[in-house]
Design a protein around this motif. Structure first.
Motif, mmCIF file in Angstrom:
data_model
loop_
_atom_site.group_PDB
_atom_site.id
_atom_site.type_symbol
_atom_site.label_atom_id
_atom_site.label_comp_id
_atom_site.label_asym_id
_atom_site.label_seq_id
_atom_site.Cartn_x
_atom_site.Cartn_y
_atom_site.Cartn_z
ATOM 1 N N LYS A 222 31.370 70.948 104.331
ATOM 2 C CA LYS A 222 29.928 70.705 104.293
ATOM 3 C C LYS A 222 29.163 72.016 104.496
ATOM 4 O O LYS A 222 28.202 72.304 103.783
ATOM 5 N N ALA A 223 29.599 72.830 105.443
ATOM 6 C CA ALA A 223 28.932 74.105 105.718
ATOM 7 C C ALA A 223 29.085 75.064 104.539
ATOM 8 O O ALA A 223 28.135 75.768 104.170
ATOM 9 N N VAL A 224 30.271 75.089 103.927
ATOM 10 C CA VAL A 224 30.498 75.976 102.783
ATOM 11 C C VAL A 224 29.654 75.542 101.594
ATOM 12 O O VAL A 224 29.021 76.381 100.939
ATOM 13 N N ARG A 225 29.607 74.245 101.322
ATOM 14 C CA ARG A 225 28.795 73.760 100.198
ATOM 15 C C ARG A 225 27.315 74.071 100.409
ATOM 16 O O ARG A 225 26.607 74.435 99.470
ATOM 17 N N ALA A 226 26.840 73.934 101.640
ATOM 18 C CA ALA A 226 25.442 74.260 101.948
ATOM 19 C C ALA A 226 25.187 75.749 101.734
ATOM 20 O O ALA A 226 24.147 76.138 101.170
ATOM 21 N N TRP A 227 26.131 76.594 102.154
ATOM 22 C CA TRP A 227 25.979 78.037 101.961
ATOM 23 C C TRP A 227 25.933 78.375 100.477
ATOM 24 O O TRP A 227 25.100 79.167 100.032
ATOM 25 N N ILE A 228 26.821 77.760 99.694
ATOM 26 C CA ILE A 228 26.846 78.020 98.252
ATOM 27 C C ILE A 228 25.533 77.576 97.608
ATOM 28 O O ILE A 228 24.958 78.306 96.801
ATOM 29 N N ALA A 229 25.043 76.399 97.982
ATOM 30 C CA ALA A 229 23.790 75.898 97.404
ATOM 31 C C ALA A 229 22.626 76.832 97.715
ATOM 32 O O ALA A 229 21.746 77.042 96.871
ATOM 33 N N GLU A 230 22.619 77.406 98.901
ATOM 34 C CA GLU A 230 21.525 78.284 99.300
ATOM 35 C C GLU A 230 21.663 79.705 98.748
ATOM 36 O O GLU A 230 20.684 80.328 98.365
ATOM 37 N N ASN A 231 22.884 80.214 98.698
ATOM 38 C CA ASN A 231 23.102 81.613 98.366
ATOM 39 C C ASN A 231 23.613 81.888 96.962
ATOM 40 O O ASN A 231 23.492 83.016 96.481
#
Length: 62
Positions: free
Chosen positions: A46-55
C-alpha cells in the motif's frame, strides 16, 4: 496483507531493470522496507503504490 519484493516493485514501475529499481527504492522518501529477509527486502504494498502514484504517475517515463 499486501507485501512486495523488488521484482514486484519493478513490475509496478513498468518492468524497469533491477539496477534501476534498486536505485529508486534507495531514494530518500521511498517507503522503508517492513523487513529484510535472506531473500531480500520486503515492502508494504500500500505504501509503495501510494509513493508510485505520487512520484511516478507514468512509471514508464523516467
Amino acid at each position: 496483507m499486501d507485501l512486495l519484493g523488488l521484482d514486484e516493485i519493478r513490475d509496478l514501475l513498468g518492468g524497469i531493470s533491477k539496477q534501476r529499481a534498486t536505485i529508486i527504492v534507495g531514494r530518500k522518501g521511498f517507503p522503508d522496507p517492513v523487513v529484510t529477509l535472506k531473500m531480500g527486502r520486503v515492502w508494504d504494498g500500500k505504501a509503495v503504490r501510494a509513493w508510485i502514484a505520487e512520484n511516478r504517475p507514468n512509471p514508464t517515463e523516467d
